[in-house]
Write a protein that holds these residues in place. Structure first.
Motif, PDB file in Angstrom:
ATOM      1  N   LEU A 242      30.072  48.320  36.709  1.00  0.00           N
ATOM      2  CA  LEU A 242      30.078  46.872  36.853  1.00  0.00           C
ATOM      3  C   LEU A 242      31.135  46.465  37.883  1.00  0.00           C
ATOM      4  O   LEU A 242      31.974  47.287  38.290  1.00  0.00           O
ATOM      5  N   PRO A 243      31.145  45.208  38.286  1.00  0.00           N
ATOM      6  CA  PRO A 243      32.156  44.763  39.260  1.00  0.00           C
ATOM      7  C   PRO A 243      33.572  44.824  38.707  1.00  0.00           C
ATOM      8  O   PRO A 243      33.791  44.857  37.502  1.00  0.00           O
ATOM      9  N   ASN A 244      34.538  44.834  39.628  1.00  0.00           N
ATOM     10  CA  ASN A 244      35.970  44.745  39.310  1.00  0.00           C
ATOM     11  C   ASN A 244      36.450  45.854  38.385  1.00  0.00           C
ATOM     12  O   ASN A 244      37.282  45.648  37.500  1.00  0.00           O
ATOM     13  N   GLY A 245      35.912  47.046  38.579  1.00  0.00           N
ATOM     14  CA  GLY A 245      36.419  48.215  37.863  1.00  0.00           C
ATOM     15  C   GLY A 245      35.983  48.341  36.420  1.00  0.00           C
ATOM     16  O   GLY A 245      36.654  49.028  35.640  1.00  0.00           O
ATOM     17  N   TRP A 246      34.889  47.731  36.038  1.00  0.00           N
ATOM     18  CA  TRP A 246      34.391  47.841  34.667  1.00  0.00           C
ATOM     19  C   TRP A 246      33.195  48.789  34.620  1.00  0.00           C
ATOM     20  O   TRP A 246      32.379  48.829  35.532  1.00  0.00           O
ATOM     21  N   ILE A 648      32.575  38.668  33.522  1.00  0.00           N
ATOM     22  CA  ILE A 648      33.684  39.257  34.267  1.00  0.00           C
ATOM     23  C   ILE A 648      34.237  38.194  35.215  1.00  0.00           C
ATOM     24  O   ILE A 648      33.534  37.708  36.100  1.00  0.00           O
ATOM     25  N   LYS A 649      35.487  37.832  35.040  1.00  0.00           N
ATOM     26  CA  LYS A 649      36.117  36.825  35.873  1.00  0.00           C
ATOM     27  C   LYS A 649      36.427  37.381  37.264  1.00  0.00           C
ATOM     28  O   LYS A 649      36.343  38.593  37.505  1.00  0.00           O
ATOM     29  N   LYS A 650      36.810  36.479  38.147  1.00  0.00           N
ATOM     30  CA  LYS A 650      37.146  36.903  39.510  1.00  0.00           C
ATOM     31  C   LYS A 650      38.388  37.785  39.539  1.00  0.00           C
ATOM     32  O   LYS A 650      38.516  38.656  40.407  1.00  0.00           O
ATOM     33  N   ILE A 714      39.668  40.267  27.495  1.00  0.00           N
ATOM     34  CA  ILE A 714      40.290  41.583  27.663  1.00  0.00           C
ATOM     35  C   ILE A 714      40.845  41.647  29.078  1.00  0.00           C
ATOM     36  O   ILE A 714      40.081  41.661  30.051  1.00  0.00           O
ATOM     37  N   PRO A 715      42.167  41.656  29.246  1.00  0.00           N
ATOM     38  CA  PRO A 715      42.735  41.663  30.594  1.00  0.00           C
ATOM     39  C   PRO A 715      42.415  42.958  31.329  1.00  0.00           C
ATOM     40  O   PRO A 715      42.317  44.038  30.728  1.00  0.00           O
ATOM     41  N   ARG A 716      42.256  42.833  32.621  1.00  0.00           N
ATOM     42  CA  ARG A 716      42.027  43.999  33.449  1.00  0.00           C
ATOM     43  C   ARG A 716      43.325  44.768  33.632  1.00  0.00           C
ATOM     44  O   ARG A 716      44.405  44.181  33.727  1.00  0.00           O
ATOM     45  N   THR A 717      43.231  46.079  33.662  1.00  0.00           N
ATOM     46  CA  THR A 717      44.406  46.905  33.883  1.00  0.00           C
ATOM     47  C   THR A 717      44.841  46.791  35.341  1.00  0.00           C
ATOM     48  O   THR A 717      44.035  47.030  36.241  1.00  0.00           O
TER      49      THR A 717
END
Length: 728
Positions: A242-246, A648-650, A714-717
């Protein structure tokens, strides 16, 4: 000299310790895969297979076996059962079974083709006369098929013994150290032939399992056999970036609660090669093992746990599953220990019925991390109140249960009909004495069942056994026995009470001349009286009809009317039994009596058996937290529907929403507004004014009652920080 001697003593103790540990490993080798195989049957199958392979007279032996088809069939059946016994688990019925089946088909078809080619060549040489004198007999096709089956099954057994092993990392002793220890033991114990033979045998076995019978990976590694291999052609597991490292990992745990070695290899290589150190993973399984293992006191998913701990290493931010028809979310509590999974989410609210949540109220720990309940839908209090419906609504929801329950109650007291002296209960002076006499009669009936009856005693014993095995194995055997005994006693007591009340009612009717006044054919006698008064027969037509039909005309009417006068037939037969005994009745009369008793007793007992069983489920689900599946599936609650959506947020954070509808309409109808609304090609339904083709036929529209029951982020690492996270 003293230091040198002390160093040698310590070295000798270390070698002795390693030696004994090595011998234990050889004799009791334990696999990391949860389904261990029996070593005894494996040795037996291998010995038989080795005998046939190493025999000098193999051709002669096979020819003799072909002459005795029965012996050959028994041997095929035995080795096939041995192969099935060595499959990882009968419960797997998924990838593991397909793995063995595909291996069998691959070996069987390849060996069959190979032998058929030689068979054709041999037939050609036979007709040319080049081998007829040496062979003396043409090979048969049945022999080829049998030999191919034996070879394939033997290979499957050996492969099952060596396969299904995940790649574990032994941090205590690496390969170099293990090789040095093995070399030291061989060198140290050359005089001990047993130890050296065991070491060499174990090493040879490991070499065979790691080289000859190593996992084959995927069918793409063998293009020539890819058409025949069943496994890996259609995969039931997936990985989605998925986008943004998910990432989303979809695991197939089949029916044994774990992934097989091929899935483990796929996801392990994916974690090492493609999933970044700062990426986040959503892991999806069909069952919430964290709740079910805690509930049943079990431990499943060994390979999944190893994948999460050793390969994901804190990158699993969310693990979710269905199967349980409710919504629950547990989030980790801040601690110094490494967090393997941050959030545990169960959403099976799309199921056919509702599951309780309050039975999982005390869940707190998973993979060594502490968790707390963030949301439960329905809430623990609501779930406990819903269970009360087992007492009030069980029979209305499960009226089919009456058929079984009424029959069981009748069997329990079958031998106790009739109670000829039941009226003595009412001869007491006060109601207290009457109640006391009634309970005394109950005890006498129970003891009479245990001492003199056959049918009722068999029913009681069967009920005790069924009640014991019906209690879930979550409880100890002593508690299961106690709860099962109390459940059976409740049913037996209810059946005896109903039987005594029914006998009292019949006895009261008889003593008040309401029953057993005119014999079996009271209704027929009344019919003949009315017929003679209102329909005279001056020509004697009825007499001639009786003669022409050989007496069937009045007899048929007579017995048909007696069938409609069941209370009278039952009362008259009961009076006869009480005066002369059951032996005085013919077999047909006894059958008619018990059929009449059953019809009334079944109607009387069905509400009671449903009430007792529903009360049992209520007590079990709310007091002992067992029967959570049976207690709520019996209620057939279609409400409390929910679904989860992700955003998934920006900035890379994952926003999770769960929407729910508390009450679902039972009746639906086509929405005319949806049909009249103009539709553009490929238009998404949610962009329309009337998105659904159906609407509620009565009550409020569920689209207006949707509400958010859970929302968290859930915050991104961060890319420049170690894998970590926090719950919100």
């Amino acid at each position: 000299m003293g230091r040198e001697k002390l160093r040698k003593q310590r070295s000798g103790r270390l070698i002795e310790t390693l030696k004994m540990e090595r011998v234990r490993t050889i004799l009791t080798h334990r696999y990391p895969y949860p389904h261990e195989h029996s070593r005894h049957l494996m040795i037996a199958v291998f010995a038989i297979w080795l005998f046939f392979v190493s025999s000098d007279n193999l051709q002669t032996l096979i020819m003799k076996l072909d002459k005795n088809f029965k012996w050959w069939s028994m041997y095929i059946a035995w080795i096939f059962l041995a192969a099935l016994y060595h499959l990882p688990s009968f419960q797997s019925m998924g990838l593991d079974l397909r793995m063995n089946l595909s291996l069998f088909l691959t070996i069987y078809i390849s060996s069959l083709i190979f032998l058929i080619v030689f068979h054709v060549i041999f037939l050609g040489l036979w007709y040319l006369g080049l081998v007829s004198r040496m062979a003396e007999k043409k090979p048969e096709m049945l022999t080829i098929i049998q030999n191919c089956a034996v070879i394939s099954i033997a290979c499957c057994v050996l492969y099952s013994h060596c396969g299904n092993k995940t790649i574990t990392r032994d941090k205590s002793i690496d390969r170099r150290t293990a090789s040095w220890v093995a070399f030291s033991l061989w060198k140290k114990h050359d005089d001990n032939s047993l130890i050296s033979k065991l070491l060499r045998m174990h090493k040879f076995k490991e070499q065979i399992c790691s080289s000859w019978f190593a996992p084959v990976g995927s069918a793409s590694d063998y293009p020539l056999l890819s058409k025949w291999a069943i496994y890996e052609e259609k995969r039931s597991y997936f990985a989605l970036k998925l986008p943004n490292g998910w990432w989303v990992f979809g695991l197939d745990q089949a029916l044994h609660g774990d992934i097989d070695v091929y899935q483990f290899k796929f996801f392990a290589e994916l974690c090492q090669q493609k999933v970044g150190e700062s990426d986040s993973v959503i892991l999806i399984t069909h069952e919430p093992n964290w709740l079910l293992d805690w509930y049943w006191g079990d431990k499943t998913g060994t390979n999944v746990e190893y994948l999460i701990r050793e390969y994901l290493k804190g990158r699993c931010k969310l693990r979710m599953a269905g199967d349980l028809h409710h919504y629950m979310r547990h989030s980790f509590i801040e601690s110094k220990e490494p967090v393997h999974v941050q959030h545990l989410l169960v959403n099976g609210c799309g199921g056919a019925f509702l599951h309780p949540t309050h039975v999982f109220e005390n869940f707190r720990e998973f993979y060594g991390n502490k968790y707390e309940t963030k949301i439960a839908y329905p809430s623990y209090d609501d779930s406990s109140k819903i269970a009360l419906g087992n007492i009030l609504k069980f029979r209305r929801k499960n009226w089919q249960f009456d058929v079984i329950g009424g029959f069981v109650y009748f069997v329990l007291v079958f031998s106790m009909f009739p109670q000829c002296d039941s009226f003595r209960i009412l001869r007491e002076d006060s109601w207290a004495d009457r109640v006391n006499s009634f309970f005394t009669a109950m005890w006498n009936v129970v003891f009479e069942i245990l001492e003199h009856s056959y049918v009722s005693l068999a029913g009681v014993v069967t009920l005790l056994m069924v009640s014991f095995f019906f209690v879930p194995t979550k409880l100890s055997r002593r508690r299961r026995a106690l709860l099962g005994f109390l459940h059976a006693v409740a049913h037996l007591t209810s059946a005896v009470i109903l039987m005594l009340l029914m006998e009292l009612a019949i006895e009261i009717c008889i003593r008040n001349n309401l029953l057993a006044t005119s014999g079996y054919h009271t209704l027929y006698e009344w019919y003949r009286k009315v017929e003679s008064e209102h329909f005279p027969d001056p020509t004697g037509l009825r007499t001639r009809l009786e003669q022409w039909t050989l007496g069937l005309y009045p007899a048929c009417i007579k017995y048909l009317m007696s069938a409609f006068d069941i209370p009278e037939v039952m009362a008259v037969t009961r009076s006869t039994i009480c005066r002369k005994g059951i032996e005085s009745l013919p077999r047909g009369g006894a059958i008619i009596y018990y059929v009449c008793v059953f019809l009334y007793f079944w109607v009387l007992s069905t509400p009671v058996v449903s009430l007792v069983f529903g009360s049992y489920l209520y007590i079990c689900i709310n007091w002992f937290h067992i029967h959570f599946d049976e207690a709520f599936s019996s209620l057939r609650i279609a409400n409390y529907k929910a679904f989860t959506r992700f955003h998934i947020k920006k900035n890379g954070d994952l926003e999770v929403f769960t929407f729910a509808v508390d009450k679902v309409p039972k009746d639906w109808m086509l929405d005319p507004d949806w049909d009249m609304e103009p539709k553009e090609p490929f238009q998404m339904s949610y962009t329309r004014k009337f998105p659904s083709k159906w609407r509620a036929a009565s009550g409020s529209d569920p689209t207006n009652a949707v509400r958010i029951v859970d929302h968290f982020v859930i915050p991104r690492t961060p890319p420049d920080s170690p894998t970590s996270g926090s719950a919100s």
